[in-house]
Each structure stands twice: as structure tokens, then as C-alpha cells.
Design an enzyme around this catalytic site. Structure first.
Site, mmCIF file in Angstrom:
data_model
loop_
_atom_site.group_PDB
_atom_site.id
_atom_site.type_symbol
_atom_site.label_atom_id
_atom_site.label_comp_id
_atom_site.label_asym_id
_atom_site.label_seq_id
_atom_site.Cartn_x
_atom_site.Cartn_y
_atom_site.Cartn_z
ATOM 1 N N ASP A 286 0.809 -1.224 0.000
ATOM 2 C CA ASP A 286 0.000 0.000 0.000
ATOM 3 C C ASP A 286 0.839 1.269 0.000
ATOM 4 O O ASP A 286 0.447 2.283 0.564
ATOM 5 C CB ASP A 286 -0.973 0.026 1.200
ATOM 6 C CG ASP A 286 -1.778 -1.252 1.281
ATOM 7 O OD1 ASP A 286 -2.196 -1.737 0.226
ATOM 8 O OD2 ASP A 286 -1.957 -1.778 2.396
ATOM 9 N N GLY B 227 1.524 2.893 -2.703
ATOM 10 C CA GLY B 227 1.148 3.688 -3.877
ATOM 11 C C GLY B 227 1.908 3.244 -5.117
ATOM 12 O O GLY B 227 2.242 4.063 -5.969
ATOM 13 N N LYS B 228 2.168 1.958 -5.209
ATOM 14 C CA LYS B 228 2.938 1.436 -6.362
ATOM 15 C C LYS B 228 2.184 1.634 -7.673
ATOM 16 O O LYS B 228 2.787 1.945 -8.696
ATOM 17 C CB LYS B 228 3.233 -0.062 -6.180
ATOM 18 C CG LYS B 228 4.160 -0.358 -5.015
ATOM 19 C CD LYS B 228 4.365 -1.838 -4.840
ATOM 20 C CE LYS B 228 3.135 -2.554 -4.363
ATOM 21 N NZ LYS B 228 2.726 -2.278 -2.982
ATOM 22 N N GLY C 1 -4.070 -4.682 -4.026
ATOM 23 C CA GLY C 1 -5.067 -3.680 -4.372
ATOM 24 C C GLY C 1 -4.380 -2.513 -5.052
ATOM 25 O O GLY C 1 -3.550 -1.863 -4.443
ATOM 26 N N HIS C 2 -4.673 -2.298 -6.297
ATOM 27 C CA HIS C 2 -4.073 -1.170 -7.006
ATOM 28 C C HIS C 2 -5.174 -0.209 -7.413
ATOM 29 O O HIS C 2 -6.123 -0.609 -8.061
ATOM 30 C CB HIS C 2 -3.361 -1.658 -8.277
ATOM 31 C CG HIS C 2 -2.094 -2.384 -7.988
ATOM 32 N ND1 HIS C 2 -1.359 -2.992 -8.958
ATOM 33 C CD2 HIS C 2 -1.430 -2.579 -6.843
ATOM 34 C CE1 HIS C 2 -0.292 -3.555 -8.419
ATOM 35 N NE2 HIS C 2 -0.319 -3.315 -7.122
ATOM 36 N N GLN D 222 2.214 -6.059 -3.047
ATOM 37 C CA GLN D 222 2.548 -6.092 -1.612
ATOM 38 C C GLN D 222 3.873 -5.355 -1.348
ATOM 39 O O GLN D 222 4.216 -4.471 -2.101
ATOM 40 C CB GLN D 222 2.588 -7.531 -1.086
ATOM 41 C CG GLN D 222 1.218 -8.189 -0.979
ATOM 42 C CD GLN D 222 0.774 -8.857 -2.257
ATOM 43 O OE1 GLN D 222 1.559 -9.503 -2.916
ATOM 44 N NE2 GLN D 222 -0.476 -8.718 -2.622
ATOM 45 N N GLY E 77 -11.284 -3.242 2.323
ATOM 46 C CA GLY E 77 -11.918 -2.084 2.962
ATOM 47 C C GLY E 77 -11.548 -1.928 4.425
ATOM 48 O O GLY E 77 -12.061 -1.059 5.123
ATOM 49 N N ARG F 250 -6.572 0.803 7.995
ATOM 50 C CA ARG F 250 -5.163 0.429 8.176
ATOM 51 C C ARG F 250 -4.614 1.007 9.480
ATOM 52 O O ARG F 250 -4.979 2.115 9.874
ATOM 53 C CB ARG F 250 -4.334 0.941 7.002
ATOM 54 C CG ARG F 250 -4.754 0.299 5.699
ATOM 55 C CD ARG F 250 -4.016 0.902 4.499
ATOM 56 N NE ARG F 250 -4.449 0.256 3.266
ATOM 57 C CZ ARG F 250 -4.501 0.846 2.078
ATOM 58 N NH1 ARG F 250 -4.130 2.110 1.938
ATOM 59 N NH2 ARG F 250 -4.906 0.180 1.023
ATOM 60 N N ASP G 38 1.808 15.015 0.789
ATOM 61 C CA ASP G 38 0.706 15.965 1.000
ATOM 62 C C ASP G 38 -0.151 15.578 2.216
ATOM 63 O O ASP G 38 -0.694 16.449 2.891
ATOM 64 C CB ASP G 38 -0.182 16.017 -0.253
ATOM 65 C CG ASP G 38 -0.671 14.635 -0.650
ATOM 66 O OD1 ASP G 38 0.169 13.722 -0.760
ATOM 67 O OD2 ASP G 38 -1.893 14.435 -0.818
HETATM 68 P P1 IMP Z 1 -2.479 -12.799 2.146
HETATM 69 O O1 IMP Z 1 -1.552 -12.271 1.120
HETATM 70 O O2 IMP Z 1 -3.931 -12.591 1.816
HETATM 71 O O3 IMP Z 1 -2.180 -14.230 2.487
HETATM 72 O O4 IMP Z 1 -2.247 -11.966 3.486
HETATM 73 C C1 IMP Z 1 -1.055 -12.066 4.232
HETATM 74 C C2 IMP Z 1 -0.659 -10.733 4.833
HETATM 75 O O5 IMP Z 1 -0.289 -9.855 3.784
HETATM 76 C C3 IMP Z 1 -1.784 -10.025 5.595
HETATM 77 O O6 IMP Z 1 -1.202 -9.303 6.673
HETATM 78 C C4 IMP Z 1 -2.358 -9.073 4.589
HETATM 79 O O7 IMP Z 1 -2.979 -7.977 5.188
HETATM 80 C C5 IMP Z 1 -1.083 -8.671 3.854
HETATM 81 N N1 IMP Z 1 -1.345 -8.222 2.475
HETATM 82 C C6 IMP Z 1 -1.637 -8.990 1.410
HETATM 83 N N2 IMP Z 1 -1.787 -8.230 0.308
HETATM 84 C C7 IMP Z 1 -1.583 -6.966 0.682
HETATM 85 C C8 IMP Z 1 -1.557 -5.722 -0.031
HETATM 86 O O8 IMP Z 1 -1.760 -5.631 -1.254
HETATM 87 N N3 IMP Z 1 -1.266 -4.622 0.725
HETATM 88 C C9 IMP Z 1 -0.991 -4.687 2.045
HETATM 89 N N4 IMP Z 1 -0.994 -5.818 2.746
HETATM 90 C C10 IMP Z 1 -1.286 -6.952 2.064
#
Ligand code: IMP
Length: 461
Positions: A12, A14-15, A39-40, A232, A329, A332, A360
Site C-alpha cells: 500500500d 502507492g505502487k 489492491g491497485h 505487496q 476495505g 489500516r 501531502d
Molecule cells: P495474504 O496475502 O492474503 O495471504 O495476506 C497475508 C498478509 O499480507 C496479511 O497481513 C495481509 O494484510 C497482507 N497483504 C496482502 N496483500 C496486501 C496488499 O496488497 N497490501 C498490504 N498488505 C497486504
């Protein structure tokens, strides 16, 4: 030359926006790990696109490749492609035949294992997308690959081997009743065979499957520019992150070679851009030494860390930065920037440049802090320790910076780096000096045009 975009923190950062910015001149954007847990959010022409599997470059007409290191949920893949088509786009997405398939039972098992762990406060806080169970089956040599969907005989053999094992696991180990599940077909060989055989036909009809290694090598031989889009972040890398609070893949730069079938020489010949958010957020469990304020019930073991009392400031930053999970959703957790984490990240990835986002969001605060080092058992640490237990005992030592005013960030983006308020530049340059990597871009808002571009990576020129 290639450009690899890597999350330097916990995801997260901001990639998507940076891929979108630098991907403009790329012909191919490839993902090398993860699945629909990512999530992008890409903002393009005022329209917001939320993607979890399809590479964000697809919004801009690039060829999107999901490499062999990814895990593919075909239901999500086709849903996302369909929703992009509804918005008038025509995404060209190719999927590696060597990538593994997330099957419905993987999602069920992800949920059940989290439930069981939560009884002892040990849950990871996964996205529930079946990521871990799918990578488990890959490593266990019982997975189903995208290429298997194209051959009904192979698909049936694979399912007949793996599904009874999963059924026994869920019934005999977890004591669940399959017929009571939301998706009882998740453990039914015939039903799975029918659905996934059809998916295989659809992938073949649309010419979507590739040998990623050959496809990307050929593209490069034709002079095309390839960008690798990490999902990630480094601290949730299965090898270099804070195990077990990690995802099950390698978001770090080395993953780009393994997860696409290109040589490490190719990745190293190019640029590796570390994406840093100007503060820290985390979804899911695990330590956070610079935590300002958590989310109730999320981190029972680590509530003592950081200045966890500062809920008000955490809430302010969460709201200003829209810090809610793109996929789930979830609100964080929020903390100050953590340099020991970033030094570890820089060492593991070898950043050739940095993009620092969300400057910002911090505007208007009187002062802004950065965790400069940790104290652990009376010793100063400059980089995070390898065990999560130790990391959970680290106390951050902060450096305080004067805050900066909220300004017209769109104008700043247009004028360039020197227009960034001086105190913010001091903050940015401290980060760059500590990590020994130049600043390539500074994010000052969510849109692509709200980025101060200092340098364009060579591969993307
Ligand atoms: P999983 O990838 O769903 O198995 O989750 C494992 C851990 O990675 C958890 O703590 C999730 O919240 C975190 N995680 C997985 N994908 C993302 C992402 O795109 N952004 C931030 N944390 C992530």
C-alpha cells in the site's frame, strides 16, 4: 532495460500510481508474484480503477503479463477484465502457463485457518483470497497450473489427486461440514472439473496463455520496454519480511527474476525503484514499532509498541490518506516512517531510485517524526532484526522534523522539486541520504499528474 517497481514497506505504498507514471512508455507491464490480494488504485482521466489482479498498466493500454510467480484466481481475472471492458477499455492480459491457479477450496481453507489461529490471537489477517493455501500446494507439488486448465485429462488427474486430500483436511482436521459451506462445490471434483475446464477453453479462445519467460524475452528482443510491477511489500515478503505475518510470495526485487523467467542479470541491468510511503500503514497483524494508533482488536500482542496512544493523529492521517484496504476495505494501522525497516528493505532490494508518496497527507502537522533507529536490549539497531519476536520488542528512537504547510500540490507537481516546501524537502532528503538512493519521484496527491517527477528511470525513457 527493465524497470522493477517494489514496495519498500508493508504494501500500500502507492505502487500503482508509480507504475502508471513510469509505465507510460513501457510496452509490457508484468506482475511476478501474488494474486488478487493486491489492491491497485489507478486514477486515469478522472476515473478511478480498482484492480486486484490485472496489472495496472492495462488501464493504459499496455500488454499485462501475470508471470509464473503469480497465483491466479480466474474468476477474479475475468471479472476485472469484464469491468474494464464495461468502462470502454480493451485490456490485453496474458497469463503464464506456469502460474498456479487459486481454486475455490483455497479460499475456504484460508478462512478456516485464520479462524482457528484467531482463537489464540495468532491470525495473520490475510485478505482471505486463498493466497497462502495456493502457494502451499505449489510448494507441495500438488497444485493446479494455468497450463493444466488447457488439457482436460491433466486437469482431471490433478483434481482427483488434490481434492480428496483437501476434503479430508477440512472435514477430519477442521471438523467442518462441506455441505454447509457457502460454496459446497468447492470440494467436488466433478463440479470443479466442469468449471475450470471451461475456464481453460476461454483462456485458449482468447489467446491469453503464454510461456512468460519466452514471451518477455521475445518482447525485449524486439526492443520493447518491460516494467515489473511488484505487489505487496518487502516487509511482508515470505523470506525477508516479518514471518509469519507475511504474504506467501516474494515481493522483493529477486522475485522479479524467479517470478517471470527472466535472468537476474536482466533485472539487475535495469532500474529497481523502491516505493516508499511518507509514513507507515499496515493491514493485518504483526509488530509496528513506530505505530501511532492501531485498529481495535487487530494487534493484541503489539499494542504496547510505538506511541500507540496517539489515536487522534492516527485517525487524522488515516482519513487524510484514505487509508482503508483496497481489497478488503479494512482500516489500516498507522505509524511514523520507520528507517530501520527501510534500511533492511534497501539492502534486500538494491534500490536504484526512490519514489516517496503521500507527502501531502502529512502537510499541516506541526511536526513530523521518523523512527531513526531501534533500541533492543540496550543496543541501538539501525536495521530491523530477523526475528519477529525481536522486532516486536524494538523501541523506536525518533527524529523530529518541522512540519510543512498544505499548499497547492497540483501547482507544485507542475513546477517541480524545488517548489516542494523546504521542510518537506529536508524530510525527503534525509530518507534519500539514509538509503543512499536518489529521489526519482515525489507523490503529492492520488492522481498521476500529482507527482513531482525528478528523474525518469532509464528503462522507461
Ligand atoms: P495474504 O496475502 O492474503 O495471504 O495476506 C497475508 C498478509 O499480507 C496479511 O497481513 C495481509 O494484510 C497482507 N497483504 C496482502 N496483500 C496486501 C496488499 O496488497 N497490501 C498490504 N498488505 C497486504
Amino acid at each position: 532495460m527493465t524497470v522493477t517497481i517494489v514496495g519498500a514497506q508493508l504494501g500500500d505504498e502507492g505502487k500503482g500510481g508509480v507504475v502508471d507514471l513510469y509505465g507510460d512508455t513501457a510496452d509490457v507491464v508484468a506482475r511476478y508474484q501474488g494474486g488478487d490480494n493486491a489492491g491497485h488504485t489507478v486514477v486515469h482521466d478522472g476515473e478511478k480503477y480498482k484492480l486486484s489482479l490485472v496489472p495496472s498498466g492495462a488501464v493504459r493500454g499496455k500488454v499485462g503479463v501475470l508471470g509464473n510467480g503469480c497465483v491466479i484466481n480466474p474468476r477474479t481475472l475475468f471479472d476485472e477484465i469484464e469491468s474494464l471492458r464495461e468502462k470502454g477499455l480493451d485490456p490485453d492480459v496474458r497469463v503464464a502457463e506456469r502460474a498456479h491457479v487459486i481454486l475455490p477450496f483455497h479460499r475456504v481453507l484460508d478462512g478456516i485457518e485464520e479462524d482457528v489461529k484467531s482463537e489464540d490471537d495468532q491470525e495473520v489477517g490475510t485478505t482471505g483470497r486463498g493466497i497462502g493455501p495456493t502457494y502451499e500446494d505449489k510448494a507441495g507439488r500438488r497444485g493446479v497450473r494455468v497450463g493444466d486448465l488447457l488439457d482436460p485429462d491433466v486437469l482431471r488427474d490433478r483434481l482427483e489427486y488434490v481434492v480428496p486430500q483437501k476434503r479430508a483436511l477440512i472435514e477430519d482436521v477442521y471438523g467442518a461440514d462441506v455441505s454447509e459451506l457457502d460454496d459446497p462445490d468447492a470440494f467436488d471434483v466433478d463440479a470443479l472439473f466442469e468449471e475450470y475446464r471451461e475456464i481453460g477453453e476461454r483462456l485458449a479462445e482468447q489467446n491469453m496463455t503464454v510461456n512468460a519467460s519466452a514471451f518477455l524475452t521475445d518482447a525485449m528482443a524486439e526492443g520493447k520496454t518491460v516494467m515489473f510491477e511488484g505487489a505487496q511489500g518487502t516487509i511482508i515478503d515470505i523470506d525477508h519480511g516479518n514471518y509469519p505475518y507475511v504474504t506467501s510470495s516474494n515481493p522483493t526485487a529477486g522475485g522479479a527474476a524467479v517470478g517471470t523467467g527472466l535472468s537476474p542479470n536482466v533485472i539487475a541491468d535495469g532500474e529497481i525503484i523502491g516505493i516508499v510511503k511518507g509514513y507507515l500503514t499496515r493491514v493485518g497483524s504483526g509488530p509496528l514499532p513506530t505505530e501511532l494508533g492501531g485498529v481495535e482488536g487487530d494487534t493484541p500482542d503489539y499494542d504496547e509498541q510505538g506511541d500507540g496512544e496517539n489515536e487522534e493523529l492516527a485517525t487524522y492521517i488515516r482519513e487524510e490518506g484514505g487509508e482503508y484496504g483496497t481489497v478488503t476495505g479494512r482500516p489500516r494501522r498507522v505509524g511514523w516512517l520507520d528507517m530501520p525497516m527501510l534500511r533492511h528493505s534497501a539492502r534486500v532490494n538494491g534500490f536504484t531510485g526512490l519514489a516517496i508518496n503521500h507527502i501531502d497527507v502529512l502537510a499541516g502537522l506541526d511536526e513530523v517524526k521518523i523512527g531513526h533507529s531501534y533500541e533492543l536490549d540496550g543496543e541501538e539497531l539501525l536495521a530491523m532484526p530477523p526475528t519477529t519476536e525481536e522486532w516486536g520488542r524494538c523501541e523506536a528512537t525518533f527524529k523530529t522534523f518541522d512540519g510543512w504547510d498544505d499548499v497547492d500540490w497540483a501547482a507544485v507537481a507542475e513546477e517541480g522539486y524545488d517548489a516542494i516546501p523546504e521542510n518537506a524537502r529536508t524530510y525527503l532528503e534525509y530518507i534519500s541520504d539514509e538509503l543512499d538512493a536518489p529521489i526519482y519521484a515525489v507523490g503529492v496527491g492520488p492522481g498521476r499528474e500529482e507527482t513531482v517527477v525528478v528523474e525518469t528511470p532509464t528503462g522507461a525513457a
